[in-house]
Design a protein around this motif. Sequence first.
Motif, PDB file in Angstrom:
ATOM      1  N   PHE A   1       3.505   1.080   0.894  1.00  0.00           N
ATOM      2  CA  PHE A   1       2.727  -0.162   0.861  1.00  0.00           C
ATOM      3  C   PHE A   1       1.519  -0.163   1.785  1.00  0.00           C
ATOM      4  CE2 PHE A   1       6.868  -1.672  -0.765  1.00  0.00           C
ATOM      5  CZ  PHE A   1       6.421  -2.196  -1.968  1.00  0.00           C
ATOM      6  N   MET A   2       1.538   0.586   2.884  1.00  0.00           N
ATOM      7  CA  MET A   2       0.379   0.578   3.784  1.00  0.00           C
ATOM      8  C   MET A   2      -0.876   1.141   3.112  1.00  0.00           C
ATOM      9  SD  MET A   2       2.114   1.382   7.504  1.00  0.00           S
ATOM     10  CE  MET A   2       0.546   1.487   8.344  1.00  0.00           C
ATOM     11  N   PRO A   3      -0.806   2.252   2.344  1.00  0.00           N
ATOM     12  CA  PRO A   3      -2.008   2.696   1.613  1.00  0.00           C
ATOM     13  C   PRO A   3      -2.492   1.669   0.593  1.00  0.00           C
ATOM     14  CG  PRO A   3      -0.405   4.478   1.755  1.00  0.00           C
ATOM     15  CD  PRO A   3       0.295   3.233   2.234  1.00  0.00           C
ATOM     16  N   ILE A   4      -1.553   0.947  -0.038  1.00  0.00           N
ATOM     17  CA  ILE A   4      -1.929  -0.084  -1.011  1.00  0.00           C
ATOM     18  C   ILE A   4      -2.692  -1.211  -0.313  1.00  0.00           C
ATOM     19  CG2 ILE A   4      -1.019  -1.858  -2.576  1.00  0.00           C
ATOM     20  CD1 ILE A   4       1.291   0.067  -3.208  1.00  0.00           C
ATOM     21  N   ILE A   5      -2.192  -1.634   0.842  1.00  0.00           N
ATOM     22  CA  ILE A   5      -2.859  -2.693   1.611  1.00  0.00           C
ATOM     23  C   ILE A   5      -4.257  -2.239   2.040  1.00  0.00           C
ATOM     24  CG2 ILE A   5      -2.783  -3.982   3.793  1.00  0.00           C
ATOM     25  CD1 ILE A   5       0.302  -3.914   3.519  1.00  0.00           C
ATOM     26  N   ALA A   6      -4.341  -0.991   2.512  1.00  0.00           N
ATOM     27  CA  ALA A   6      -5.634  -0.462   2.963  1.00  0.00           C
ATOM     28  C   ALA A   6      -6.652  -0.448   1.824  1.00  0.00           C
ATOM     29  CB  ALA A   6      -5.441   0.941   3.535  1.00  0.00           C
ATOM     30  N   LYS A   7      -6.228  -0.033   0.636  1.00  0.00           N
ATOM     31  CA  LYS A   7      -7.145   0.010  -0.505  1.00  0.00           C
ATOM     32  C   LYS A   7      -7.537  -1.402  -0.952  1.00  0.00           C
ATOM     33  CE  LYS A   7      -5.995   4.527  -2.454  1.00  0.00           C
ATOM     34  NZ  LYS A   7      -5.508   5.281  -3.619  1.00  0.00           N
ATOM     35  N   TYR A   8      -6.575  -2.336  -0.892  1.00  0.00           N
ATOM     36  CA  TYR A   8      -6.848  -3.710  -1.320  1.00  0.00           C
ATOM     37  C   TYR A   8      -7.925  -4.354  -0.444  1.00  0.00           C
ATOM     38  CZ  TYR A   8      -6.099  -8.624  -2.477  1.00  0.00           C
ATOM     39  OH  TYR A   8      -6.279  -9.936  -2.871  1.00  0.00           O
ATOM     40  N   PHE A   9      -7.862  -4.090   0.861  1.00  0.00           N
ATOM     41  CA  PHE A   9      -8.827  -4.689   1.789  1.00  0.00           C
ATOM     42  C   PHE A   9     -10.025  -3.770   2.076  1.00  0.00           C
ATOM     43  CE2 PHE A   9      -4.979  -7.145   2.850  1.00  0.00           C
ATOM     44  CZ  PHE A   9      -5.491  -8.434   2.802  1.00  0.00           C
ATOM     45  N   ASN A  10     -10.083  -2.648   1.354  1.00  0.00           N
ATOM     46  CA  ASN A  10     -11.215  -1.716   1.486  1.00  0.00           C
ATOM     47  C   ASN A  10     -11.434  -1.211   2.916  1.00  0.00           C
ATOM     48  OD1 ASN A  10     -12.028  -1.745  -1.285  1.00  0.00           O
ATOM     49  ND2 ASN A  10     -12.900  -3.786  -0.933  1.00  0.00           N
TER      50      ASN A  10
ATOM     51  N   ALA B   1       2.488  12.119   3.472  1.00  0.00           N
ATOM     52  CA  ALA B   1       2.588  11.586   2.108  1.00  0.00           C
ATOM     53  C   ALA B   1       1.677  10.377   1.914  1.00  0.00           C
ATOM     54  CB  ALA B   1       4.040  11.214   1.812  1.00  0.00           C
ATOM     55  N   SER B   2       1.670   9.466   2.890  1.00  0.00           N
ATOM     56  CA  SER B   2       0.846   8.264   2.758  1.00  0.00           C
ATOM     57  C   SER B   2      -0.639   8.590   2.872  1.00  0.00           C
ATOM     58  CB  SER B   2       1.246   7.226   3.813  1.00  0.00           C
ATOM     59  OG  SER B   2       1.079   7.753   5.119  1.00  0.00           O
ATOM     60  N   GLY B   3      -0.991   9.537   3.781  1.00  0.00           N
ATOM     61  CA  GLY B   3      -2.392   9.949   3.905  1.00  0.00           C
ATOM     62  C   GLY B   3      -2.912  10.570   2.630  1.00  0.00           C
ATOM     63  N   THR B   4      -2.061  11.325   1.955  1.00  0.00           N
ATOM     64  CA  THR B   4      -2.432  11.959   0.683  1.00  0.00           C
ATOM     65  C   THR B   4      -2.745  10.917  -0.384  1.00  0.00           C
ATOM     66  OG1 THR B   4      -0.991  13.825   1.217  1.00  0.00           O
ATOM     67  CG2 THR B   4      -1.673  13.609  -1.075  1.00  0.00           C
ATOM     68  N   LEU B   5      -2.018   9.793  -0.351  1.00  0.00           N
ATOM     69  CA  LEU B   5      -2.252   8.733  -1.336  1.00  0.00           C
ATOM     70  C   LEU B   5      -3.632   8.092  -1.176  1.00  0.00           C
ATOM     71  CD1 LEU B   5       1.210   6.879  -1.259  1.00  0.00           C
ATOM     72  CD2 LEU B   5       0.346   8.401  -3.053  1.00  0.00           C
ATOM     73  N   VAL B   6      -4.198   8.167   0.037  1.00  0.00           N
ATOM     74  CA  VAL B   6      -5.491   7.522   0.306  1.00  0.00           C
ATOM     75  C   VAL B   6      -6.650   8.465   0.043  1.00  0.00           C
ATOM     76  CG1 VAL B   6      -6.905   6.370   2.055  1.00  0.00           C
ATOM     77  CG2 VAL B   6      -4.423   6.005   2.009  1.00  0.00           C
ATOM     78  N   GLY B   7      -6.587   9.685   0.594  1.00  0.00           N
ATOM     79  CA  GLY B   7      -7.682  10.634   0.408  1.00  0.00           C
ATOM     80  C   GLY B   7      -7.663  11.716   1.470  1.00  0.00           C
ATOM     81  N   GLU B   8      -8.537  12.705   1.298  1.00  0.00           N
ATOM     82  CA  GLU B   8      -8.544  13.864   2.186  1.00  0.00           C
ATOM     83  C   GLU B   8      -8.897  13.499   3.619  1.00  0.00           C
ATOM     84  OE1 GLU B   8     -10.822  18.179   2.526  1.00  0.00           O
ATOM     85  OE2 GLU B   8     -10.770  17.125   0.610  1.00  0.00           O
ATOM     86  N   THR B   9      -9.876  12.625   3.805  1.00  0.00           N
ATOM     87  CA  THR B   9     -10.265  12.214   5.161  1.00  0.00           C
ATOM     88  C   THR B   9      -9.134  11.456   5.848  1.00  0.00           C
ATOM     89  OG1 THR B   9     -12.579  12.031   4.498  1.00  0.00           O
ATOM     90  CG2 THR B   9     -11.931  10.898   6.521  1.00  0.00           C
ATOM     91  N   ALA B  10      -8.501  10.559   5.125  1.00  0.00           N
ATOM     92  CA  ALA B  10      -7.379   9.802   5.682  1.00  0.00           C
ATOM     93  C   ALA B  10      -6.231  10.730   6.054  1.00  0.00           C
ATOM     94  CB  ALA B  10      -6.901   8.758   4.675  1.00  0.00           C
ATOM     95  N   LEU B  11      -5.986  11.722   5.211  1.00  0.00           N
ATOM     96  CA  LEU B  11      -4.916  12.685   5.492  1.00  0.00           C
ATOM     97  C   LEU B  11      -5.196  13.440   6.787  1.00  0.00           C
ATOM     98  CD1 LEU B  11      -2.390  14.293   4.774  1.00  0.00           C
ATOM     99  CD2 LEU B  11      -3.814  15.748   3.317  1.00  0.00           C
ATOM    100  N   LYS B  12      -6.449  13.881   6.951  1.00  0.00           N
ATOM    101  CA  LYS B  12      -6.812  14.644   8.144  1.00  0.00           C
ATOM    102  C   LYS B  12      -6.678  13.797   9.404  1.00  0.00           C
ATOM    103  CE  LYS B  12     -10.702  17.124  10.254  1.00  0.00           C
ATOM    104  NZ  LYS B  12     -12.121  17.520  10.120  1.00  0.00           N
ATOM    105  N   ILE B  13      -7.235  12.593   9.378  1.00  0.00           N
ATOM    106  CA  ILE B  13      -7.190  11.722  10.553  1.00  0.00           C
ATOM    107  C   ILE B  13      -5.751  11.315  10.874  1.00  0.00           C
ATOM    108  CG2 ILE B  13      -7.903   9.500  11.514  1.00  0.00           C
ATOM    109  CD1 ILE B  13     -10.166  11.478  11.364  1.00  0.00           C
ATOM    110  N   SER B  14      -4.973  10.981   9.847  1.00  0.00           N
ATOM    111  CA  SER B  14      -3.588  10.544  10.076  1.00  0.00           C
ATOM    112  C   SER B  14      -2.758  11.662  10.702  1.00  0.00           C
ATOM    113  CB  SER B  14      -2.948  10.082   8.759  1.00  0.00           C
ATOM    114  OG  SER B  14      -2.812  11.157   7.848  1.00  0.00           O
ATOM    115  N   THR B  15      -2.992  12.889  10.254  1.00  0.00           N
ATOM    116  CA  THR B  15      -2.257  14.031  10.804  1.00  0.00           C
ATOM    117  C   THR B  15      -2.625  14.258  12.267  1.00  0.00           C
ATOM    118  OG1 THR B  15      -2.243  15.056   8.614  1.00  0.00           O
ATOM    119  CG2 THR B  15      -1.723  16.466  10.487  1.00  0.00           C
ATOM    120  N   ILE B  16      -3.906  14.180  12.588  1.00  0.00           N
ATOM    121  CA  ILE B  16      -4.365  14.368  13.971  1.00  0.00           C
ATOM    122  C   ILE B  16      -3.768  13.301  14.895  1.00  0.00           C
ATOM    123  CG2 ILE B  16      -6.393  14.170  15.479  1.00  0.00           C
ATOM    124  CD1 ILE B  16      -8.014  15.573  13.298  1.00  0.00           C
TER     125      ILE B  16
END
Length: 419
Positions: free
Chosen positions: A243-252, A274-289
Motif C-alpha cells: 500500500f505504501m507505493p500505491i499511496i506514493a503514486k496517488y499523491f505524486n 519489492a516495494s521499491g521495484t513497484l515504484v521505479g528504478e530511482t525509488a529502488l536505488k534510494i530505498s536500498t541505500i
Amino acid sequence: MSTQPKQFNIHEDWTVVILGFIIIGISLFIFLPEVPVFGWSNTTDLFTKVFDLANLKILLIQFLYLISIGTIGAFLIGRSVKYFLFTFPIVYLLTLIALILAGNSAIKSINLEAVIFSLIIGLAIGNFFKLPEWFRSSLSTEVFVKIGLVLLGTGVIFSDILKAGSLGLIQALVVVISVWYFAFWLCRKLKVDDELTMMISSAVSICGVSAAIATSGAIKGDSKKLSYVISIVLVTAIPMMIFMPIIAKYFNFPEEVTGAWLGGSIDTSGAVVASGTLVGETALKISTIVKFSQNVLLGLAAFAISVYWTYSHNTTSEAAESKPTLKVIWERFPKFVIGFIGASLIFSFLISPETRDGVKDSLKNLQGIWFALAFTSIGLETNFKDLLSNNSRKPLYAFLIAQLFNVIVTLIIAFLLFS
C-alpha cells in the motif's frame, strides 16, 4: 537429571564468537560451501532444481558442515553431544522444508521469509506432538541465533556505508533515534514488559527481524517473546509493501522521496526491495541505500542496548543503591557483539574486495540457515497457547502505533532531505 556434562564449559557468547570465526576462516582459506537452490515455481521446477541430484549433494555437504560446527559448540558449552547429534538432523530437516516452502515463487511474491515458515513448522510439531524434555532442552536456539549474528557482521562493509551517502546516513540516524525513543516511551506508557519493549523499539526503528534478534541476544531475552515480535514484523511488512507505493503514486510523491520513505519505514530488506521495484528504478536505488544505512547501525545499537540493559537491570546485591561497575558490565555484555563488530572490521579493512565478493553469497546463505534453524528450534520449544494468549494485545498496539509514527516521521524527513 541434567543432560549437560560439566567437564568442559566455555561461556555461550564466547563459544559463538569462536564458531563464527571458524566458519569465516574455513570459508576464506579452506572450503567454501556452495549455495543450495531453493527457488521453484512448479512441480517440475521442484524436482529438476531443488531435488536435483547435484543440489541434494550440496545439501548433504551443508548438513555435515553445520552438524560439525554445532557439535563443536555443544562440546565447548558443556551440553550433551549425544543428544545434539540426535536432535540436529530433525531440526535441519524441518528447516529445509521451511526453506523450500519459502523458495516458491508465489510465496516470494508476497515476501514471506523462511524464518516465519521455520517458526510455524516448529510450533506445529511442538504443539501437536509431545516432545521429550531432553529433546527440548538439547535445542540450541541461542547458539544458532548468535552464530547468524556474527556472520551478519561480514556483510556490514564500511566502504559501502560511505557509498550510502550523507543523506541516507542522516535520515537513518534521525529516524532510528526518534522512532526508537518514541516506541520505547509508548511501550512504557502501555506497561509492556521490559524485554518486549526493547525488542519492539529496535524492530520498528532499525531493521526489523535482524534488530529484534540482535536485541534479544543483547538482553538475553525470552525466545518466545522474540518469536512474537518477529511474527508481528513479518506480517506487518506485507500490507506496507503493497500500500505504501500505491499511496506514493496517488499523491505524486517524487521517486527519490518515495524511495527514502520506503527504505526508512518498512522493516524487512526484502519488502523494501519489492516495494521499491513497484515504484521505479530511482525509488529502488534510494530505498536500498536508506535501508542499508539503517542496517549498519545494528552493531552500534546492540552495543548501546547491552550497556543500558546492564545498568538498568543489574541484580547484584550492591546494585540496589549503586551503578554496576565496569567489571559487571563486561560480565553481562553479550560477547557476540564483539564477534559482529570484529567480522565487520575484518571484511572492511583486511580482505580484498575480490575475496569478499567471492565469499559473500556463501556466508549470507550460512547466516540465513543459522537463523532459520534457530526459529525452527524456537517453535519446537514454544507452547502455542503461551505465544498467543499470554501476551496481551498491548505489545501489538505498541508496535502498530510506533510503526504509524515511523511512517509519518520518515515521510517528513524524506521530503526535507530528498525532495
